[in-house]
Scaffold this motif. Structure first.
Motif, short mmCIF file in Angstrom:
data_model
loop_
_atom_site.label_atom_id
_atom_site.label_comp_id
_atom_site.label_asym_id
_atom_site.label_seq_id
_atom_site.Cartn_x
_atom_site.Cartn_y
_atom_site.Cartn_z
N TRP A 126 0.82 -1.21 0.00
CA TRP A 126 0.00 0.00 0.00
C TRP A 126 0.86 1.26 0.00
O TRP A 126 1.96 1.28 0.55
CB TRP A 126 -0.92 0.00 1.22
N GLU A 127 0.30 2.30 -0.60
CA GLU A 127 0.94 3.61 -0.60
C GLU A 127 -0.05 4.67 -0.12
O GLU A 127 -1.28 4.48 -0.23
CB GLU A 127 1.45 3.97 -2.00
N ILE A 128 0.48 5.76 0.43
CA ILE A 128 -0.35 6.88 0.90
C ILE A 128 0.13 8.16 0.25
O ILE A 128 1.34 8.45 0.25
CB ILE A 128 -0.27 7.06 2.44
N THR B 85 -3.51 2.36 -3.39
CA THR B 85 -3.13 3.66 -2.83
C THR B 85 -4.28 4.33 -2.10
O THR B 85 -5.42 4.27 -2.55
CB THR B 85 -2.65 4.60 -3.97
N MET C 151 -3.83 8.95 8.66
CA MET C 151 -2.70 8.44 7.88
C MET C 151 -1.84 7.49 8.70
O MET C 151 -1.40 6.44 8.19
CB MET C 151 -1.88 9.61 7.34
N ALA C 152 -1.61 7.82 9.96
CA ALA C 152 -0.80 6.95 10.82
C ALA C 152 -1.48 5.61 11.05
O ALA C 152 -0.83 4.56 11.05
CB ALA C 152 -0.53 7.65 12.15
N ARG D 15 -1.17 3.60 7.83
CA ARG D 15 0.22 3.19 7.63
C ARG D 15 0.60 2.05 8.56
O ARG D 15 1.22 1.06 8.15
CB ARG D 15 1.14 4.38 7.87
N ASP D 16 0.21 2.15 9.83
CA ASP D 16 0.60 1.14 10.81
C ASP D 16 -0.13 -0.18 10.57
O ASP D 16 0.44 -1.26 10.78
CB ASP D 16 0.30 1.64 12.23
N ASN E 171 1.22 -1.40 6.68
CA ASN E 171 2.61 -1.20 6.27
C ASN E 171 2.72 -0.31 5.04
O ASN E 171 3.53 -0.57 4.13
CB ASN E 171 3.29 -2.55 5.99
N ALA E 172 1.92 0.73 4.98
CA ALA E 172 1.88 1.60 3.82
C ALA E 172 3.08 2.53 3.77
O ALA E 172 3.59 2.97 4.81
CB ALA E 172 0.58 2.42 3.82
N LYS E 173 3.51 2.83 2.54
CA LYS E 173 4.64 3.73 2.32
C LYS E 173 4.15 5.05 1.72
O LYS E 173 3.14 5.08 1.02
CB LYS E 173 5.65 3.09 1.35
N GLU E 174 4.89 6.11 1.98
CA GLU E 174 4.53 7.40 1.41
C GLU E 174 4.75 7.40 -0.09
O GLU E 174 5.68 6.79 -0.60
CB GLU E 174 5.37 8.51 2.06
#
Length: 353
Positions: free
Chosen positions: A105-107, A137, A313-314, A317-318, A321-324
């Motif tokens: 995943w991406e953010i 995403t 977003m946090a 992500r947590d 395991n999403a990346k920017e």
């Protein structure tokens, strides 16, 4: 010896269902269903395993669920799970359905763009994810001009008050997903789009897919003291009132977009001058006043909008395991092209007058 395949599905608000199986000659073999659910009588578990054994690996989740249901006696009680849940776990074991952690995943953090470009990006990024050109995403919107974004199937004439639109300089655009109109002023809403492969919601009903795709945001809201829930089909609410709504669009290339707008500090007085909110819709929501339908997050949390966005977003992500990530030059160029040829045209806007 056939290798063992493993699939899991956690029922929203329910229990975990686990399926282990092998495949022989294109058919399910040695099927074993387990989990922390409740089932009465015990022997019904054997009936579920037997119903699945020998079925084609190409069956849909709906067909698998139907086979399970047909094999169960009338007195069987499934608590915390369902035939549909078992079917989804089977599809995941076969790698025909996916789970959140099967994907990278991406953010994309909030980026100020014209509303028409934001709408166009929903089509661009959904296409890319479906074609495998971009990882799944989560993108947060941002914008400056006051706007109304209407659903794909809404009538401009029936939803928009032209006097209010002219008075407040509102930009009106139409999105690709269904659902209702969104009144959006800079800083007054929290809007995001989730671009994903349809395999993630394989086997889920449309209603269940909304809850499933927003489970992370419900957790984020709970962490700041907001206990939110879905009011079928697509409204997000708390005990104090509605805070947002969701919409979806599924493309033919297996990509889909799940879109949510939440009210942070909406100007309800202005909203009712811009939107035509009919009495039929209000009566269905159990209220007589459009102003009272929406209860903004700012009042419920006392937090700045940026703090809520950071929490969302946090949490995502947590959990996954999403990346920017960022919008590419090519994606922005394609969105600009679509604004010129589709989303910024009168033909698209008034396709339903």
């Amino acid at each position: 010896m056939a290798s063992l395949m493993h699939g899991e599905y956690k029922v929203h608000g329910g229990k975990l269902v686990v399926v282990d199986l092998s495949v022989a000659g294109g058919k399910l073999s040695t099927v074993s269903v387990s989990g922390d659910f409740f089932l009465e009588p015990d022997e019904a578990l054997d009936d579920i395993n037997a119903a699945l054994t020998g079925l084609s690996t190409e069956l849909s989740a709906a067909a698998l669920a139907d086979a399970i249901t047909a094999a169960l006696p009338e007195n069987v009680v499934l608590f915390g799970f369902s035939a549909q849940a078992v079917a989804i776990a089977v599809r995941r074991a076969l790698a025909k359905a996916s789970s959140w952690l099967d994907h990278e995943w991406e953010i994309i953090a909030p980026t100020v763009l014209p509303t028409a470009v934001n709408v166009a990006l929903d089509e661009v990024l959904t296409r890319e994810v479906g074609a495998g050109l971009r990882n799944p995403t989560l993108r947060f919107w941002d914008w400056e001009e006051p706007s109304v974004v209407i659903g794909s199937f809404q009538s401009v004439r029936n939803e928009i008050n032209p006097i209010g639109v002219e008075k407040y300089g509102i930009h009106v655009v139409r999105r690709i997903s269904g659902g209702g109109a969104m009144f959006m002023e800079a800083g007054n809403c929290i809007t995001y789009s989730l671009y994903l492969p349809q395999s993630l919601v394989d086997g889920l009903s449309f209603e269940d897919s909304y809850k499933f795709l927003d489970s992370w945001v419900m957790a984020a809201l709970e962490s700041i003291g907001v206990r939110a829930f879905y009011v079928p089909l697509n409204d997000i609410a708390t005990e104090q009132g509605k805070i947002g709504g969701a919409a979806q669009k599924r493309l033919g290339n297996t990509g889909m977009v799940h879109h949510v707008t939440m009210s942070y500090d909406i100007d309800a007085e202005k909203m009712v001058q811009v939107l035509r909110i009919g009495q039929e819709k209000l009566s269905d929501k159990g209220t007589r006043s459009a102003k009272k339908r929406v209860d903004p997050l700012r009042r419920q949390t006392g937090l700045d909008r940026d703090a809520i966005l950071s929490t969302m977003m946090a949490t995502f992500r947590d959990r996954y395991n999403a990346k920017e990530s960022v919008l590419t030059r090519e994606e922005l160029a394609e969105a600009a092209r679509l604004v010129q040829t589709k989303f910024g045209t009168e033909e698209w806007l008034v396709r339903i007058p």
